[in-house]
Design an enzyme around this catalytic site. Structure first.
Site, PDB file in Angstrom:
ATOM      1  N   ASN A   1       8.318   0.550  -1.481  1.00  0.00           N
ATOM      2  CA  ASN A   1       7.103   0.449  -1.128  1.00  0.00           C
ATOM      3  C   ASN A   1       6.914  -0.747  -0.329  1.00  0.00           C
ATOM      4  OD1 ASN A   1       3.953   0.772  -1.107  1.00  0.00           O
ATOM      5  ND2 ASN A   1       4.173  -1.023  -2.412  1.00  0.00           N
TER       6      ASN A   1
ATOM      7  N   LYS B   1       8.670   1.663  11.025  1.00  0.00           N
ATOM      8  CA  LYS B   1       8.431   2.734  10.256  1.00  0.00           C
ATOM      9  C   LYS B   1       9.109   4.056  10.739  1.00  0.00           C
ATOM     10  CE  LYS B   1       5.951   1.140   7.066  1.00  0.00           C
ATOM     11  NZ  LYS B   1       6.505   1.178   5.505  1.00  0.00           N
TER      12      LYS B   1
ATOM     13  N   ASP C   1      11.828 -11.098  -3.618  1.00  0.00           N
ATOM     14  CA  ASP C   1      11.566 -11.211  -2.081  1.00  0.00           C
ATOM     15  C   ASP C   1      12.505 -10.314  -1.437  1.00  0.00           C
ATOM     16  OD1 ASP C   1      11.296 -11.834   0.442  1.00  0.00           O
ATOM     17  OD2 ASP C   1      11.407 -13.976   0.239  1.00  0.00           O
TER      18      ASP C   1
ATOM     19  N   VAL D   1      -4.818   3.573   4.398  1.00  0.00           N
ATOM     20  CA  VAL D   1      -5.368   3.450   3.254  1.00  0.00           C
ATOM     21  C   VAL D   1      -5.875   1.928   3.061  1.00  0.00           C
ATOM     22  CG1 VAL D   1      -4.136   3.394   0.667  1.00  0.00           C
ATOM     23  CG2 VAL D   1      -3.152   4.680   2.637  1.00  0.00           C
TER      24      VAL D   1
ATOM     25  N   TYR E   1       5.468  -2.833  14.689  1.00  0.00           N
ATOM     26  CA  TYR E   1       5.500  -2.189  13.254  1.00  0.00           C
ATOM     27  C   TYR E   1       5.945  -0.840  13.498  1.00  0.00           C
ATOM     28  CZ  TYR E   1       3.164  -0.226   9.005  1.00  0.00           C
ATOM     29  OH  TYR E   1       2.818   0.514   7.915  1.00  0.00           O
TER      30      TYR E   1
ATOM     31  N   ARG F   1      21.210   0.737  -0.700  1.00  0.00           N
ATOM     32  CA  ARG F   1      22.509   0.478  -0.785  1.00  0.00           C
ATOM     33  C   ARG F   1      23.022   0.092  -2.336  1.00  0.00           C
ATOM     34  NH1 ARG F   1      25.265  -4.384  -0.099  1.00  0.00           N
ATOM     35  NH2 ARG F   1      23.569  -5.057   1.532  1.00  0.00           N
TER      36      ARG F   1
HETATM   37  P1  NDP Z   1      -0.524  -4.370   0.625  1.00  0.00           P
HETATM   38  O1  NDP Z   1      -0.487  -5.443   1.338  1.00  0.00           O
HETATM   39  O2  NDP Z   1      -1.524  -3.922  -0.217  1.00  0.00           O
HETATM   40  O3  NDP Z   1       0.769  -4.219  -0.481  1.00  0.00           O
HETATM   41  C1  NDP Z   1       2.053  -4.932   0.073  1.00  0.00           C
HETATM   42  C2  NDP Z   1       2.936  -4.996  -0.743  1.00  0.00           C
HETATM   43  O4  NDP Z   1       4.265  -5.442  -0.308  1.00  0.00           O
HETATM   44  C3  NDP Z   1       2.364  -6.218  -1.784  1.00  0.00           C
HETATM   45  O5  NDP Z   1       2.821  -6.129  -3.030  1.00  0.00           O
HETATM   46  C4  NDP Z   1       3.452  -7.275  -1.366  1.00  0.00           C
HETATM   47  O6  NDP Z   1       3.813  -8.173  -2.519  1.00  0.00           O
HETATM   48  C5  NDP Z   1       4.806  -6.670  -1.030  1.00  0.00           C
HETATM   49  N1  NDP Z   1       5.599  -7.397  -0.016  1.00  0.00           N
HETATM   50  C6  NDP Z   1       5.289  -7.657   0.846  1.00  0.00           C
HETATM   51  N2  NDP Z   1       6.411  -8.494   1.505  1.00  0.00           N
HETATM   52  C7  NDP Z   1       7.363  -8.664   0.631  1.00  0.00           C
HETATM   53  C8  NDP Z   1       8.373  -9.307   0.571  1.00  0.00           C
HETATM   54  N3  NDP Z   1       9.129 -10.123   1.229  1.00  0.00           N
HETATM   55  N4  NDP Z   1       9.165  -9.124  -0.919  1.00  0.00           N
HETATM   56  C9  NDP Z   1       8.610  -8.286  -2.027  1.00  0.00           C
HETATM   57  N5  NDP Z   1       7.346  -7.637  -1.872  1.00  0.00           N
HETATM   58  C10 NDP Z   1       6.951  -7.727  -0.625  1.00  0.00           C
HETATM   59  O7  NDP Z   1      -0.046  -3.014   1.226  1.00  0.00           O
HETATM   60  P2  NDP Z   1      -0.012  -1.604   1.205  1.00  0.00           P
HETATM   61  O8  NDP Z   1      -0.014  -1.255  -0.511  1.00  0.00           O
HETATM   62  O9  NDP Z   1      -1.037  -0.866   1.950  1.00  0.00           O
HETATM   63  O10 NDP Z   1       1.363  -1.285   1.819  1.00  0.00           O
HETATM   64  C11 NDP Z   1       2.480  -0.803   0.895  1.00  0.00           C
HETATM   65  C12 NDP Z   1       3.452   0.005   2.126  1.00  0.00           C
HETATM   66  O11 NDP Z   1       2.582   1.165   2.401  1.00  0.00           O
HETATM   67  C13 NDP Z   1       3.951  -0.559   3.026  1.00  0.00           C
HETATM   68  O12 NDP Z   1       5.611  -0.243   3.289  1.00  0.00           O
HETATM   69  C14 NDP Z   1       2.802  -0.194   4.203  1.00  0.00           C
HETATM   70  O13 NDP Z   1       3.633  -0.126   5.554  1.00  0.00           O
HETATM   71  C15 NDP Z   1       2.829   1.185   3.828  1.00  0.00           C
HETATM   72  N6  NDP Z   1       1.838   1.773   4.449  1.00  0.00           N
HETATM   73  C16 NDP Z   1       0.413   1.154   4.426  1.00  0.00           C
HETATM   74  C17 NDP Z   1      -0.701   1.865   4.910  1.00  0.00           C
HETATM   75  C18 NDP Z   1      -2.119   1.647   4.802  1.00  0.00           C
HETATM   76  O14 NDP Z   1      -2.961   1.935   5.539  1.00  0.00           O
HETATM   77  N7  NDP Z   1      -2.372   0.445   4.058  1.00  0.00           N
HETATM   78  C19 NDP Z   1      -0.469   3.128   5.721  1.00  0.00           C
HETATM   79  C20 NDP Z   1       0.934   3.590   5.937  1.00  0.00           C
HETATM   80  C21 NDP Z   1       2.029   2.798   5.082  1.00  0.00           C
HETATM   81  P3  NDP Z   1       3.679  -9.779  -2.275  1.00  0.00           P
HETATM   82  O15 NDP Z   1       3.036 -10.359  -1.275  1.00  0.00           O
HETATM   83  O16 NDP Z   1       3.407 -10.356  -3.733  1.00  0.00           O
HETATM   84  O17 NDP Z   1       5.314  -9.894  -2.334  1.00  0.00           O
HETATM   85  C1  8X3 Z   2      -0.170   1.413   8.299  1.00  0.00           C
HETATM   86  C2  8X3 Z   2      -1.061   2.716   9.245  1.00  0.00           C
HETATM   87  O1  8X3 Z   2      -2.352   3.212  11.367  1.00  0.00           O
HETATM   88  O2  8X3 Z   2      -2.261   0.877  10.621  1.00  0.00           O
HETATM   89  O3  8X3 Z   2       1.005   2.249   8.292  1.00  0.00           O
HETATM   90  O4  8X3 Z   2      -0.151   1.706  11.457  1.00  0.00           O
HETATM   91  S1  8X3 Z   2      -1.470   2.337  10.839  1.00  0.00           S
END
Ligand code: NDP
Ligand code: 8X3
Length: 256
Positions: free
Chosen positions: A91, A161, A64, A190, A157, A125
């Site tokens: 990520n 970022k 977490d 995505v 949000y 860190r």
């Molecule tokens: P998903 O929701 O599919 O994946 C998010 C992942 O983050 C999951 O594996 C979740 O795992 C994990 N997560 C969330 N909170 C925690 C926590 N407290 N501790 C550990 N793991 C955590 O989304 P995406 O794959 O799209 O997102 C991945 C990254 O990409 C994020 O940083 C998002 O901001 C970024 N992003 C996404 C975009 C999009 O359009 N999808 C665009 C731009 C950036 P679990 O719940 O099992 O802990």
């Molecule tokens: C996720 C992309 O457009 O939903 O980082 O903010 S957007």
């Protein structure tokens, strides 16, 4: 042989979406993996699949990122097993709601900052301790186009970022002269569980985000992350911004 063969790669948020796709893509390159998220059952299943398919070592760990102790254990278990960290992919991240600032909920703001900003700083860190000792490593932060521009309902949000971008930029100055790279990969839309999480499980609303055009897939972003990680050691891809062809800014051209 791939430059990533036997490299030790840590990926947070590997239980779905971009993180899971990164795990697959790095495993395909022969990397050893430490994958973390809260849903350990998903990580266990992924680890079994990847180690069977690619004959690589995969260590799944419950993580977490909002919990300092959990982050410390994640890094220390990784070091116990593999002795060093070559790549950290920050990520794990989320958005909660699309409320205007006037309607923001305290708990949503906190969750986004805890997950997207404080955790990234903390994990860097922790990982840097070992990277600095051997003067080698690569930190790859998953940013977003929301780190460059804003939209109504995105203040919180987007602020997180923008924060990730600031962290990457400051780190590059702090690590100047060291053999530790810092890169950001910043995607546009995505199709993952991202919108389902943002809209609190409303599947219809989440689906509409990706309708009428071809959004990016998790695999598209994983390919970029692997590209960034597999450049020669003197090459640092500082920033990669990737959008679907039919997205400009936050505007999407939909054909249906
Ligand atoms: P998903 O929701 O599919 O994946 C998010 C992942 O983050 C999951 O594996 C979740 O795992 C994990 N997560 C969330 N909170 C925690 C926590 N407290 N501790 C550990 N793991 C955590 O989304 P995406 O794959 O799209 O997102 C991945 C990254 O990409 C994020 O940083 C998002 O901001 C970024 N992003 C996404 C975009 C999009 O359009 N999808 C665009 C731009 C950036 P679990 O719940 O099992 O802990
Ligand atoms: C996720 C992309 O457009 O939903 O980082 O903010 S957007």
């Amino acid at each position: 042989m791939s430059r990533l063969s036997k490299k030790v790669v840590l990926i947070t948020g590997a239980s779905s979406g971009i993180g899971e796709a990164c795990a697959r893509a790095f495993a395909r390159e022969g990397a050893s993996l430490v994958i973390g998220a809260r849903r350990l059952e998903k990580l266990n299943a992924l680890a079994d699949t990847l180690s069977a398919e690619y004959h690589v070592r995969v260590l799944p760990l419950r993580l977490d990122v909002t919990d300092a102790e959990s982050c410390e254990q994640f890094i220390s278990h990784a070091l116990e097993q593999f002795r060093h960290i070559d790549v950290l992919v920050n990520n794990a991240g989320l958005a909660r709601g699309r409320d205007t600032v006037a309607n923001l909920q305290e708990s949503d703001m906190r969750e986004m900052f805890e997950t997207n900003v404080f955790a990234v700083l903390r994990l860097i860190r922790l990982a840097l301790g070992s990277m600095l000792k051997v003067d080698s490593g690569h930190i790859i932060n998953i940013g977003s186009v929301a780190g460059y521009a804003t939209y109504e309902g995105g203040a919180s949000y987007c602020a997180t970022k923008f924060g990730v971008r600031a962290i990457s930029e400051a780190l590059r100055f702090e690590l100047l002269g060291k053999n530790i790279r810092v890169s950001s990969v910043s995607p546009g839309l995505v199709e993952t569980e991202f919108s389902l999480t943002r809209f609190r499980g409303d599947a219809e609303k989440a689906k509409r985000v990706y309708e009428g055009y071809a959004p990016l897939t998790s695999e598209d972003i994983a390919e970029c992350v692997v590209f960034v990680a597999s450049r020669p050691p003197h090459v640092d891809v500082e920033e990669m911004i990737v959008r679907p062809i039919h997205q400009a800014g936050f505007k999407v051209h939909r054909t249906s």
